[in-house]
Design a protein around this motif. Sequence first.
Motif, PDB file in Angstrom:
ATOM      1  N   THR A 155      38.220 -41.845  20.822  1.00  0.00           N
ATOM      2  CA  THR A 155      38.422 -41.377  19.451  1.00  0.00           C
ATOM      3  C   THR A 155      39.377 -42.323  18.732  1.00  0.00           C
ATOM      4  O   THR A 155      40.262 -42.931  19.347  1.00  0.00           O
ATOM      5  CB  THR A 155      39.005 -39.954  19.406  1.00  0.00           C
ATOM      6  OG1 THR A 155      40.272 -39.935  20.096  1.00  0.00           O
ATOM      7  CG2 THR A 155      38.058 -38.956  20.054  1.00  0.00           C
ATOM      8  N   TYR A 156      39.189 -42.419  17.417  1.00  0.00           N
ATOM      9  CA  TYR A 156      40.014 -43.304  16.593  1.00  0.00           C
ATOM     10  C   TYR A 156      40.375 -42.560  15.313  1.00  0.00           C
ATOM     11  O   TYR A 156      39.505 -41.968  14.664  1.00  0.00           O
ATOM     12  CB  TYR A 156      39.254 -44.601  16.272  1.00  0.00           C
ATOM     13  CG  TYR A 156      38.869 -45.352  17.523  1.00  0.00           C
ATOM     14  CD1 TYR A 156      39.722 -46.290  18.082  1.00  0.00           C
ATOM     15  CD2 TYR A 156      37.674 -45.052  18.184  1.00  0.00           C
ATOM     16  CE1 TYR A 156      39.387 -46.939  19.260  1.00  0.00           C
ATOM     17  CE2 TYR A 156      37.337 -45.693  19.360  1.00  0.00           C
ATOM     18  CZ  TYR A 156      38.199 -46.635  19.895  1.00  0.00           C
ATOM     19  OH  TYR A 156      37.870 -47.260  21.079  1.00  0.00           O
ATOM     20  N   THR A 157      41.652 -42.585  14.989  1.00  0.00           N
ATOM     21  CA  THR A 157      42.150 -41.848  13.833  1.00  0.00           C
ATOM     22  C   THR A 157      42.603 -42.821  12.763  1.00  0.00           C
ATOM     23  O   THR A 157      43.301 -43.801  13.051  1.00  0.00           O
ATOM     24  CB  THR A 157      43.310 -40.932  14.230  1.00  0.00           C
ATOM     25  OG1 THR A 157      42.865 -40.013  15.229  1.00  0.00           O
ATOM     26  CG2 THR A 157      43.820 -40.151  13.029  1.00  0.00           C
ATOM     27  N   GLY A 158      42.201 -42.546  11.530  1.00  0.00           N
ATOM     28  CA  GLY A 158      42.600 -43.398  10.426  1.00  0.00           C
ATOM     29  C   GLY A 158      42.921 -42.596   9.192  1.00  0.00           C
ATOM     30  O   GLY A 158      42.678 -41.379   9.121  1.00  0.00           O
ATOM     31  N   SER A 159      43.443 -43.269   8.198  1.00  0.00           N
ATOM     32  CA  SER A 159      43.716 -42.650   6.905  1.00  0.00           C
ATOM     33  C   SER A 159      42.462 -42.616   6.042  1.00  0.00           C
ATOM     34  O   SER A 159      42.318 -41.743   5.176  1.00  0.00           O
ATOM     35  CB  SER A 159      44.814 -43.425   6.173  1.00  0.00           C
ATOM     36  OG  SER A 159      45.945 -43.624   7.001  1.00  0.00           O
ATOM     37  N   VAL A 160      41.561 -43.582   6.290  1.00  0.00           N
ATOM     38  CA  VAL A 160      40.315 -43.712   5.539  1.00  0.00           C
ATOM     39  C   VAL A 160      39.246 -44.221   6.497  1.00  0.00           C
ATOM     40  O   VAL A 160      39.543 -45.001   7.408  1.00  0.00           O
ATOM     41  CB  VAL A 160      40.482 -44.695   4.352  1.00  0.00           C
ATOM     42  CG1 VAL A 160      39.140 -45.147   3.805  1.00  0.00           C
ATOM     43  CG2 VAL A 160      41.304 -44.062   3.230  1.00  0.00           C
ATOM     44  N   VAL A 161      38.013 -43.799   6.298  1.00  0.00           N
ATOM     45  CA  VAL A 161      36.868 -44.354   7.025  1.00  0.00           C
ATOM     46  C   VAL A 161      35.949 -45.042   6.034  1.00  0.00           C
ATOM     47  O   VAL A 161      35.602 -44.471   4.994  1.00  0.00           O
ATOM     48  CB  VAL A 161      36.095 -43.261   7.791  1.00  0.00           C
ATOM     49  CG1 VAL A 161      34.747 -43.802   8.290  1.00  0.00           C
ATOM     50  CG2 VAL A 161      36.915 -42.746   8.962  1.00  0.00           C
ATOM     51  N   ILE A 162      35.570 -46.291   6.354  1.00  0.00           N
ATOM     52  CA  ILE A 162      34.565 -47.020   5.579  1.00  0.00           C
ATOM     53  C   ILE A 162      33.298 -47.074   6.420  1.00  0.00           C
ATOM     54  O   ILE A 162      33.292 -47.654   7.510  1.00  0.00           O
ATOM     55  CB  ILE A 162      35.034 -48.447   5.233  1.00  0.00           C
ATOM     56  CG1 ILE A 162      36.271 -48.405   4.340  1.00  0.00           C
ATOM     57  CG2 ILE A 162      33.906 -49.226   4.556  1.00  0.00           C
ATOM     58  CD1 ILE A 162      36.863 -49.774   4.021  1.00  0.00           C
ATOM     59  N   GLY A 163      32.244 -46.469   5.914  1.00  0.00           N
ATOM     60  CA  GLY A 163      30.965 -46.489   6.615  1.00  0.00           C
ATOM     61  C   GLY A 163      30.162 -47.708   6.203  1.00  0.00           C
ATOM     62  O   GLY A 163      29.618 -47.751   5.096  1.00  0.00           O
ATOM     63  N   ALA A 164      30.106 -48.703   7.100  1.00  0.00           N
ATOM     64  CA  ALA A 164      29.322 -49.918   6.869  1.00  0.00           C
ATOM     65  C   ALA A 164      28.266 -50.026   7.954  1.00  0.00           C
ATOM     66  O   ALA A 164      27.980 -51.115   8.453  1.00  0.00           O
ATOM     67  CB  ALA A 164      30.233 -51.148   6.872  1.00  0.00           C
ATOM     68  N   ASP A 165      27.694 -48.881   8.314  1.00  0.00           N
ATOM     69  CA  ASP A 165      26.837 -48.801   9.498  1.00  0.00           C
ATOM     70  C   ASP A 165      25.355 -48.738   9.174  1.00  0.00           C
ATOM     71  O   ASP A 165      24.563 -48.167   9.923  1.00  0.00           O
ATOM     72  CB  ASP A 165      27.246 -47.633  10.398  1.00  0.00           C
ATOM     73  CG  ASP A 165      27.482 -46.329   9.665  1.00  0.00           C
ATOM     74  OD1 ASP A 165      27.631 -46.350   8.439  1.00  0.00           O
ATOM     75  OD2 ASP A 165      27.536 -45.284  10.325  1.00  0.00           O
ATOM     76  N   GLY A 166      24.961 -49.331   8.062  1.00  0.00           N
ATOM     77  CA  GLY A 166      23.571 -49.643   7.840  1.00  0.00           C
ATOM     78  C   GLY A 166      22.706 -48.530   7.295  1.00  0.00           C
ATOM     79  O   GLY A 166      23.161 -47.439   6.946  1.00  0.00           O
ATOM     80  N   VAL A 167      21.405 -48.833   7.253  1.00  0.00           N
ATOM     81  CA  VAL A 167      20.439 -47.973   6.587  1.00  0.00           C
ATOM     82  C   VAL A 167      20.325 -46.603   7.246  1.00  0.00           C
ATOM     83  O   VAL A 167      20.072 -45.597   6.570  1.00  0.00           O
ATOM     84  CB  VAL A 167      19.068 -48.681   6.517  1.00  0.00           C
ATOM     85  CG1 VAL A 167      18.502 -48.915   7.894  1.00  0.00           C
ATOM     86  CG2 VAL A 167      18.082 -47.912   5.654  1.00  0.00           C
ATOM     87  N   HIS A 168      20.530 -46.534   8.558  1.00  0.00           N
ATOM     88  CA  HIS A 168      20.468 -45.258   9.272  1.00  0.00           C
ATOM     89  C   HIS A 168      21.883 -44.760   9.597  1.00  0.00           C
ATOM     90  O   HIS A 168      22.135 -44.233  10.681  1.00  0.00           O
ATOM     91  CB  HIS A 168      19.640 -45.410  10.542  1.00  0.00           C
ATOM     92  CG  HIS A 168      18.245 -45.898  10.296  1.00  0.00           C
ATOM     93  ND1 HIS A 168      17.312 -45.162   9.588  1.00  0.00           N
ATOM     94  CD2 HIS A 168      17.633 -47.060  10.622  1.00  0.00           C
ATOM     95  CE1 HIS A 168      16.180 -45.839   9.509  1.00  0.00           C
ATOM     96  NE2 HIS A 168      16.341 -46.994  10.116  1.00  0.00           N
ATOM     97  N   SER A 169      22.775 -44.904   8.670  1.00  0.00           N
ATOM     98  CA  SER A 169      24.204 -44.664   8.818  1.00  0.00           C
ATOM     99  C   SER A 169      24.548 -43.292   9.411  1.00  0.00           C
ATOM    100  O   SER A 169      24.191 -42.249   8.859  1.00  0.00           O
ATOM    101  CB  SER A 169      24.878 -44.793   7.439  1.00  0.00           C
ATOM    102  OG  SER A 169      26.202 -44.342   7.475  1.00  0.00           O
ATOM    103  N   ARG A 170      25.259 -43.320  10.526  1.00  0.00           N
ATOM    104  CA  ARG A 170      25.781 -42.079  11.094  1.00  0.00           C
ATOM    105  C   ARG A 170      26.904 -41.523  10.218  1.00  0.00           C
ATOM    106  O   ARG A 170      27.046 -40.294  10.087  1.00  0.00           O
ATOM    107  CB  ARG A 170      26.301 -42.340  12.510  1.00  0.00           C
ATOM    108  CG  ARG A 170      26.852 -41.113  13.223  1.00  0.00           C
ATOM    109  CD  ARG A 170      25.769 -40.076  13.449  1.00  0.00           C
ATOM    110  NE  ARG A 170      26.269 -38.944  14.220  1.00  0.00           N
ATOM    111  CZ  ARG A 170      25.600 -37.818  14.390  1.00  0.00           C
ATOM    112  NH1 ARG A 170      24.382 -37.678  13.865  1.00  0.00           N
ATOM    113  NH2 ARG A 170      26.105 -36.831  15.098  1.00  0.00           N
ATOM    114  N   THR A 171      27.675 -42.412   9.612  1.00  0.00           N
ATOM    115  CA  THR A 171      28.747 -41.969   8.722  1.00  0.00           C
ATOM    116  C   THR A 171      28.171 -41.199   7.543  1.00  0.00           C
ATOM    117  O   THR A 171      28.711 -40.153   7.151  1.00  0.00           O
ATOM    118  CB  THR A 171      29.557 -43.176   8.220  1.00  0.00           C
ATOM    119  OG1 THR A 171      29.920 -44.008   9.315  1.00  0.00           O
ATOM    120  CG2 THR A 171      30.812 -42.720   7.497  1.00  0.00           C
TER     121      THR A 171
END
Length: 450
Positions: A155-171
Amino acid sequence: MGAASFKIVIVGGGPAGLVAAHALHHAGIDFVVLERRQSVVDPSGASVVLSPPAMRVLSQFGLREQLEEAGVELSHYKSFTSQGYKFRDTTAIQLLKECLGAAQYIYHRPDLIRVLYEGLSAEAKAKVLTGKKVTTVAQDNDANTVQVSCADGSTYTGSVVIGADGVHSRTRQQLRQSMVRDGQPPAACDDEKPYECTYRMLWCSFPRPESTAPGLGGETQGVDRTLALMVSRKTAMIICYEKLPHPTRERIDYTEKDVARMYQSFADWPVTETLRFRDVFDSRTAGMANLPEGIIKNFSKGRVCLVSDACHRYTPNAGLGLNNGIQDVVALCNEIHAAVKHAGPAREPSQEEVERVFSRYVNQRLKFMKGDLQGSALLTRLQAWASTFHYVMSRYVLAPDWVLRLGTRYKAVPTMRKLLVLDYIEAEEPYVGTVSWVHPIKMKAASTCT
């Protein structure tokens, strides 16, 4: 909690994710990149064309020399009919370099990713983690954090998440599910599969033929079908486009038989004056997929925001997908940097400030996204002769060299000159032409002697 604890989790280690890593590293903002593949540099992938504005941005990271060595200028373009008649042979694209100081550059995608990854500092490179298939993205509103969980149990904790995970984005899927759980009406939420496909493509790469010069681009046109060529320094890429029997939002996993069948239907199509598709096709590098198109409605929620193919998807004919993704990252990172700087060292940006960052990012980018979506869709249909109108426009009205030069000088250049750079990185202006940039690069302060 202060600015030092502000951290961003980037989901996706493709080109857009790596550009975000560079941008945040230069901003002095902590980050981690989670890439699902076991290697950042995947040997597969299509050709990529970077526009002059993208070359400017990546040059701010000190990568100009590496980029120009890895790629080749797109300098020549040819168009054929499926019967082999050449109706366009032009160097009008070179006007971009005259006007803006930079050409468009063609890359084999793995070569571009290698430059981006290897160009990171050792400290930044250590933050790019592979084998991290994201499963959930959960926001903790009380703690003002986001926790990203992966299939391997990490697991990874952040203040912000940027979803750059493509056309089938899980984010994107997780963002949508969060809206549904919050009771948002269906009309306010994006569809589970937000992009519609009207065309499908077959692609393959192969060593550059000796008879074909680097920097050549082109296409062969037919009814509801197109074959596109891009020739980089050492390799070449062909993408064949074909209209589907009916539009669909479903993801289709095509088989080797499907690939073979589509190849055979294009095998005799000309690629250049002397080569046909059958002369260069390599089944070992071939693949097939549908071509999604569209822009989503919800780019962010809370502390999660989407960029690049995760929030907009274009057909590849105009080469606008990654170039828009880079502009997304630039606009977003400019706003994040400004918010962190405004908050000062004693605190992090508040929830309200983060949401304003996301809102300003979308407001800056949406007009350009929509314009390029329309332009890409039109070009695809022009090149595939989707109707009599498209055929006449592509084959006759838009074919003359003087028309292309007018379009380049008075449409492409005025649009490109308005695009963004990272406003907090000091550097020399790498590309100077006859037309000035609207957003100049921040110049390095002159050193003084005592």
